[in-house]
Design a protein around this motif. Sequence first.
Motif: not given
Length: 103
Positions: A58-61, A82-88
């Motif tokens: 989801h681009i906007l959570e 990349h998904h994990n990187e986005k969410h730290g």
Amino acid sequence: MQQYNTKQEQMRFYKSKAWRSLRAEVLKEQNYECQECKRLGLVTLTDSDKHKTLDVDHILEIATHPELALEISNLRVLCVPHHNEKHGRYQKKPNKWENDEQW
């Protein structure tokens, strides 16, 4: 409007038939390719040897924008790193020996 403020509410959403169906549609529409890798000139596809290679993000959570939870324009395919990187999540620890002299 449904709210997704707790982990339990979010898990219920991600297990729903509506989400699973839309997730499959987005994966197919975006050719099972990580959109961030693609932007960087790389290719990441599904790896049958791994449990999960690609996520639909989801681009906007949904916690802050529940009205966009099933909006296809708010979704994109990302590889797990990349998904994990986005969410730290699961960030790679720095290698303290990286700049050490090698001999």
